[in-house]
Design a protein around this motif. Structure first.
Motif, PDB file in Angstrom:
ATOM      1  N   GLU A  92      10.873  16.533  23.871  1.00 22.34           N
ATOM      2  CA  GLU A  92      12.046  15.993  23.182  1.00 22.34           C
ATOM      3  C   GLU A  92      12.965  15.182  24.090  1.00 22.34           C
ATOM      4  OE1 GLU A  92      10.631  18.823  20.123  1.00 22.34           O
ATOM      5  OE2 GLU A  92      10.618  18.684  22.297  1.00 22.34           O
ATOM      6  N   PRO A  93      13.155  15.569  25.375  1.00 23.79           N
ATOM      7  CA  PRO A  93      13.987  14.710  26.240  1.00 23.79           C
ATOM      8  C   PRO A  93      13.447  13.292  26.354  1.00 23.79           C
ATOM      9  CG  PRO A  93      13.691  16.867  27.238  1.00 23.79           C
ATOM     10  CD  PRO A  93      12.787  16.834  26.049  1.00 23.79           C
ATOM     11  N   ILE A  94      12.132  13.141  26.355  1.00 24.52           N
ATOM     12  CA  ILE A  94      11.534  11.814  26.437  1.00 24.52           C
ATOM     13  C   ILE A  94      11.610  11.105  25.087  1.00 24.52           C
ATOM     14  CG2 ILE A  94       9.385  10.574  26.884  1.00 24.52           C
ATOM     15  CD1 ILE A  94      10.747  11.723  29.348  1.00 24.52           C
ATOM     16  N   LEU A  95      11.361  11.861  24.003  1.00 23.13           N
ATOM     17  CA  LEU A  95      11.376  11.255  22.668  1.00 23.13           C
ATOM     18  C   LEU A  95      12.720  10.617  22.360  1.00 23.13           C
ATOM     19  CD1 LEU A  95       9.481  13.950  20.543  1.00 23.13           C
ATOM     20  CD2 LEU A  95       8.605  11.762  21.339  1.00 23.13           C
ATOM     21  N   PHE A  96      13.786  11.331  22.688  1.00 19.89           N
ATOM     22  CA  PHE A  96      15.118  10.850  22.299  1.00 19.89           C
ATOM     23  C   PHE A  96      15.898  10.246  23.459  1.00 19.89           C
ATOM     24  CE2 PHE A  96      13.990  14.221  19.296  1.00 19.89           C
ATOM     25  CZ  PHE A  96      14.157  13.547  18.090  1.00 19.89           C
ATOM     26  N   GLY A  97      15.442  10.495  24.695  1.00 18.52           N
ATOM     27  CA  GLY A  97      16.158   9.972  25.845  1.00 18.52           C
ATOM     28  C   GLY A  97      15.680   8.604  26.269  1.00 18.52           C
ATOM     29  N   THR A  98      14.402   8.301  26.079  1.00 17.63           N
ATOM     30  CA  THR A  98      13.876   7.010  26.546  1.00 17.63           C
ATOM     31  C   THR A  98      14.505   5.825  25.831  1.00 17.63           C
ATOM     32  OG1 THR A  98      11.803   8.139  27.071  1.00 17.63           O
ATOM     33  CG2 THR A  98      11.750   5.722  27.008  1.00 17.63           C
ATOM     34  N   PRO A  99      14.576   5.724  24.502  1.00 17.08           N
ATOM     35  CA  PRO A  99      13.945   6.628  23.538  1.00 17.08           C
ATOM     36  C   PRO A  99      12.571   6.091  23.125  1.00 17.08           C
ATOM     37  CG  PRO A  99      15.412   5.144  22.389  1.00 17.08           C
ATOM     38  CD  PRO A  99      15.457   4.741  23.842  1.00 17.08           C
ATOM     39  N   PHE A 128       7.095   4.965  39.245  1.00 18.62           N
ATOM     40  CA  PHE A 128       6.897   3.518  39.311  1.00 18.62           C
ATOM     41  C   PHE A 128       8.043   2.701  38.706  1.00 18.62           C
ATOM     42  CE2 PHE A 128       2.711   5.535  39.156  1.00 18.62           C
ATOM     43  CZ  PHE A 128       2.129   5.021  40.314  1.00 18.62           C
ATOM     44  N   ALA A 129       8.922   3.320  37.944  1.00 20.42           N
ATOM     45  CA  ALA A 129       9.980   2.566  37.272  1.00 20.42           C
ATOM     46  C   ALA A 129      10.980   2.002  38.282  1.00 20.42           C
ATOM     47  CB  ALA A 129      10.693   3.449  36.261  1.00 20.42           C
ATOM     48  N   LYS A 130      11.504   0.814  37.976  1.00 18.69           N
ATOM     49  CA  LYS A 130      12.533   0.192  38.800  1.00 18.69           C
ATOM     50  C   LYS A 130      13.929   0.466  38.255  1.00 18.69           C
ATOM     51  CE  LYS A 130      10.635  -3.817  38.212  1.00 18.69           C
ATOM     52  NZ  LYS A 130      10.393  -5.279  38.257  1.00 18.69           N
ATOM     53  N   SER A 131      14.050   0.603  36.949  1.00 21.22           N
ATOM     54  CA  SER A 131      15.368   0.801  36.352  1.00 21.22           C
ATOM     55  C   SER A 131      15.841   2.226  36.562  1.00 21.22           C
ATOM     56  CB  SER A 131      15.320   0.483  34.851  1.00 21.22           C
ATOM     57  OG  SER A 131      14.537   1.430  34.154  1.00 21.22           O
ATOM     58  N   ALA A 132      17.128   2.364  36.815  1.00 21.77           N
ATOM     59  CA  ALA A 132      17.711   3.694  37.027  1.00 21.77           C
ATOM     60  C   ALA A 132      17.615   4.546  35.772  1.00 21.77           C
ATOM     61  CB  ALA A 132      19.172   3.542  37.458  1.00 21.77           C
ATOM     62  N   GLN A 133      17.748   3.906  34.605  1.00 20.74           N
ATOM     63  CA  GLN A 133      17.703   4.653  33.353  1.00 20.74           C
ATOM     64  C   GLN A 133      16.348   5.337  33.164  1.00 20.74           C
ATOM     65  OE1 GLN A 133      18.914   2.555  29.790  1.00 20.74           O
ATOM     66  NE2 GLN A 133      17.487   3.738  28.519  1.00 20.74           N
ATOM     67  N   MET A 134      15.263   4.594  33.338  1.00 18.96           N
ATOM     68  CA  MET A 134      13.946   5.167  33.126  1.00 18.96           C
ATOM     69  C   MET A 134      13.623   6.225  34.177  1.00 18.96           C
ATOM     70  SD  MET A 134      11.482   2.123  31.686  1.00 18.96           S
ATOM     71  CE  MET A 134      10.305   3.277  31.022  1.00 18.96           C
ATOM     72  N   LYS A 135      14.038   5.994  35.418  1.00 20.89           N
ATOM     73  CA  LYS A 135      13.807   7.001  36.459  1.00 20.89           C
ATOM     74  C   LYS A 135      14.508   8.314  36.129  1.00 20.89           C
ATOM     75  CE  LYS A 135      12.717   4.509  40.714  1.00 20.89           C
ATOM     76  NZ  LYS A 135      11.522   5.346  40.962  1.00 20.89           N
ATOM     77  N   TYR A 158      15.769  -3.069  33.863  1.00 21.44           N
ATOM     78  CA  TYR A 158      16.140  -3.390  35.245  1.00 21.44           C
ATOM     79  C   TYR A 158      16.926  -4.691  35.327  1.00 21.44           C
ATOM     80  CZ  TYR A 158      15.625  -4.250  40.255  1.00 21.44           C
ATOM     81  OH  TYR A 158      15.872  -4.495  41.575  1.00 21.44           O
ATOM     82  N   ALA A 159      16.486  -5.691  34.565  1.00 16.16           N
ATOM     83  CA  ALA A 159      17.197  -6.971  34.537  1.00 16.16           C
ATOM     84  C   ALA A 159      18.612  -6.789  33.997  1.00 16.16           C
ATOM     85  CB  ALA A 159      16.437  -7.987  33.695  1.00 16.16           C
ATOM     86  N   ALA A 160      18.742  -5.966  32.957  1.00 20.31           N
ATOM     87  CA  ALA A 160      20.073  -5.700  32.389  1.00 20.31           C
ATOM     88  C   ALA A 160      20.967  -4.994  33.394  1.00 20.31           C
ATOM     89  CB  ALA A 160      19.932  -4.888  31.105  1.00 20.31           C
ATOM     90  N   PRO A 186       1.400  -0.896  30.245  1.00 18.41           N
ATOM     91  CA  PRO A 186       1.942  -2.241  29.973  1.00 18.41           C
ATOM     92  C   PRO A 186       3.210  -2.208  29.142  1.00 18.41           C
ATOM     93  CG  PRO A 186      -0.051  -1.842  28.684  1.00 18.41           C
ATOM     94  CD  PRO A 186       0.058  -0.718  29.648  1.00 18.41           C
ATOM     95  N   PHE A 187       3.292  -1.270  28.212  1.00 24.97           N
ATOM     96  CA  PHE A 187       4.477  -1.183  27.355  1.00 24.97           C
ATOM     97  C   PHE A 187       5.670  -0.637  28.133  1.00 24.97           C
ATOM     98  CE2 PHE A 187       0.611  -0.672  24.887  1.00 24.97           C
ATOM     99  CZ  PHE A 187       0.771  -1.609  23.890  1.00 24.97           C
ATOM    100  N   ALA A 188       5.411   0.390  28.959  1.00 29.41           N
ATOM    101  CA  ALA A 188       6.498   0.958  29.761  1.00 29.41           C
ATOM    102  C   ALA A 188       7.000  -0.058  30.783  1.00 29.41           C
ATOM    103  CB  ALA A 188       6.004   2.225  30.461  1.00 29.41           C
ATOM    104  N   ARG A 189       6.071  -0.821  31.378  1.00 31.00           N
ATOM    105  CA  ARG A 189       6.475  -1.820  32.375  1.00 31.00           C
ATOM    106  C   ARG A 189       7.336  -2.911  31.739  1.00 31.00           C
ATOM    107  NH1 ARG A 189       1.513  -4.086  35.279  1.00 31.00           N
ATOM    108  NH2 ARG A 189       1.689  -2.159  36.491  1.00 31.00           N
ATOM    109  N   SER A 190       6.975  -3.328  30.545  1.00 34.76           N
ATOM    110  CA  SER A 190       7.765  -4.350  29.853  1.00 34.76           C
ATOM    111  C   SER A 190       9.181  -3.847  29.577  1.00 34.76           C
ATOM    112  CB  SER A 190       7.072  -4.735  28.542  1.00 34.76           C
ATOM    113  OG  SER A 190       7.889  -5.590  27.766  1.00 34.76           O
TER     114      SER A 190
END
Length: 443
Positions: A345-352, A322-329, A436-438, A426-430
């Protein structure tokens, strides 16, 4: 907030985690893991949840042998803890570790009853049987075993530091020299433990391990098995992770002895009930009435840490689909495979997630909701009590729930994954909208 935590809280936490006692418990308890996993496999094999398969195993005549393998591995973990904790303490201090480990084993045997009582087959004559009760070699003896291991490691270190030992001349084989090195501390500790045993027996008529169980272990297990205890442990693990500290290691150094003792007692209760002629289903249904615990190691593995601390698969699903930003995808794709095996750990430190104020609320809330939900469902009788069957922590969700608990466990895990998605949504979408805007502005 992060700076305040790093300056004021983290040093105290790390001091506690790195004390000799906690390091010995944390690292020493790991040695029992093979016994627990292998013993749990034996338990699963002779008490399969599918009745037709269970009947086949019974008809094969293998049940007594599987049960013997189970009791000879799973049901001696407290003894293993007594040996391994002393071994780890001495090893960390730089001393030859096998000697104090053997002494700790002796101390543990001194703490527990050296006989079991029974009755003749006619039910009339009371007899005393010489032997060790496995009751104290597993769950009920866990805290006593920890005390034996810690005292042995501490006292042995004092003797070595003060150089109170027998020194053999050069040329004596290392094994012989090591044996005589530990002779004086062994004599002092075994003698002291014998005196304590005699005092407890003369004054209270019980053994030291029984007093430890009544005064210390039972209250600790009671707190760990309460809804409040489940809430606290479930919240603390992701909270420490959010600050960049390995939450499972920090909190587990305190909670693991409690949840492991609960698990071992559940296994003993289940073994007793099936030994009375109950089927597996009947024994599981009767466990709550016979003092079984809800919050155990398998319970937390199945409901509190699936897909990793924070039950982060809900976030990963949003990021991938569902993510629009390339980073989150991209981060979601990297974390999907490992998340299936409860490594996040990839999610903990990669998202972060670590030190990210946007995600602390769902990261803490998801495991709390999961464990509390499963706890309540166990209380009302929908989810069966764990019977001691455990699986490696990397076992994927649904499979782990099915093996440890049954279809109810697998169903609750599926529900938790769905809930975690909506908790994170809601937190992930925000966060996704900002990223995505950036990205659009940069382009």
């Amino acid at each position: 907030m992060g700076e305040w935590f790093q300056m004021n809280v983290l040093p105290k936490v790390m001091w506690f985690v790195n004390t000799k006692a906690i390091r010995a418990i944390k690292d020493g308890m790991v040695y029992s893991t093979p016994l627990i996993i292998v013993g749990a496999v034996y338990l699963l094999l002779f008490q399969l949840p599918v009745e037709s398969l269970a009947n086949l195993v019974t008809a094969s005549g293998m049940v007594p042998y599987l049960a013997h393998g189970y009791t000879s591995s799973f049901q001696i973990t407290a003894l293993c803890a007594a040996i391994a904790i002393a071994y780890t303490w001495a090893k960390n201090d730089g001393w030859e570790p096998l000697g104090p480990a053997v002494v700790s084993m002796s101390l543990f045997f001194i703490l527990i009853p050296d006989y079991v009582t029974g009755t003749e087959s006619d039910g009339a004559t009371a007899i005393t049987l010489s032997g060790l009760s496995k009751t104290w070699l597993a769950g009920q003896g866990m805290i006593g075993a920890m005390i034996a291991g810690l005292l042995t490691g501490w006292i042995y270190g004092i003797f070595m530091e003060k150089d109170i030992r027998i020194k053999m001349p050069d040329g004596v084989p290392d094994g012989v020299a090591a044996a005589f090195t530990g002779l004086i501390p062994a004599a002092a500790m075994i003698g002291g433990a014998t005196v304590i045993y005699a005092i407890c027996d003369a004054i209270a008529g019980v053994t030291p391990i029984e007093l430890i169980y009544e005064w210390l272990q039972t209250p600790l297990q009671g707190f760990g098995d309460s809804l409040g205890g489940v809430f606290v442990f479930s919240a603390l693990i992701p909270t420490f992770w959010w600050f960049g500290v390995h939450g499972a290691t920090v909190v587990g150094s305190v909670s693991s002895p409690i949840t492991q003792a609960n698990m071992l007692e559940n296994a003993a209760i289940f073994d007793t009930l099936t030994g009375q002629g109950m089927t597996r289903a009947q024994a599981v249904a009767a466990m709550g009435a016979n003092g079984a615990h809800i919050y155990t190691d398998p319970f937390n593995t199945c409901f509190g840490t699936i897909t990793g601390s924070g039950i982060s698969m809900g976030l990963v699903i949003y990021m991938v689909f569902f993510a629009k930003s390339a980073q989150m995808k991209q981060v979601g794709k990297l974390g999907l495979g490992s998340g299936i095996f409860n490594i996040n750990e990839p999610i903990l430190f990669g998202t972060p997630i670590v030190m990210n104020p946007k995600l602390i609320i769902p990261f803490v809330a998801a495991p709390v909701i999961g464990n509390v939900l499963a706890y309540v469902l166990t209380m009302i009788g929908f989810v069966p009590y764990t019977t001691g069957v455990t699986v490696p922590w990397t076992t994927p969700p649904v499979i782990s729930g099915l093996l440890c608990i049954g279809w109810q466990g697998a169903l609750v895990q599926i529900a938790e994954l769905v809930i975690s998605f909506f908790v994170y949504l809601p937190f992930a979408r925000s966060m996704d909208n900002e990223l995505y805007a950036a990205e659009q502005a940069a382009e």
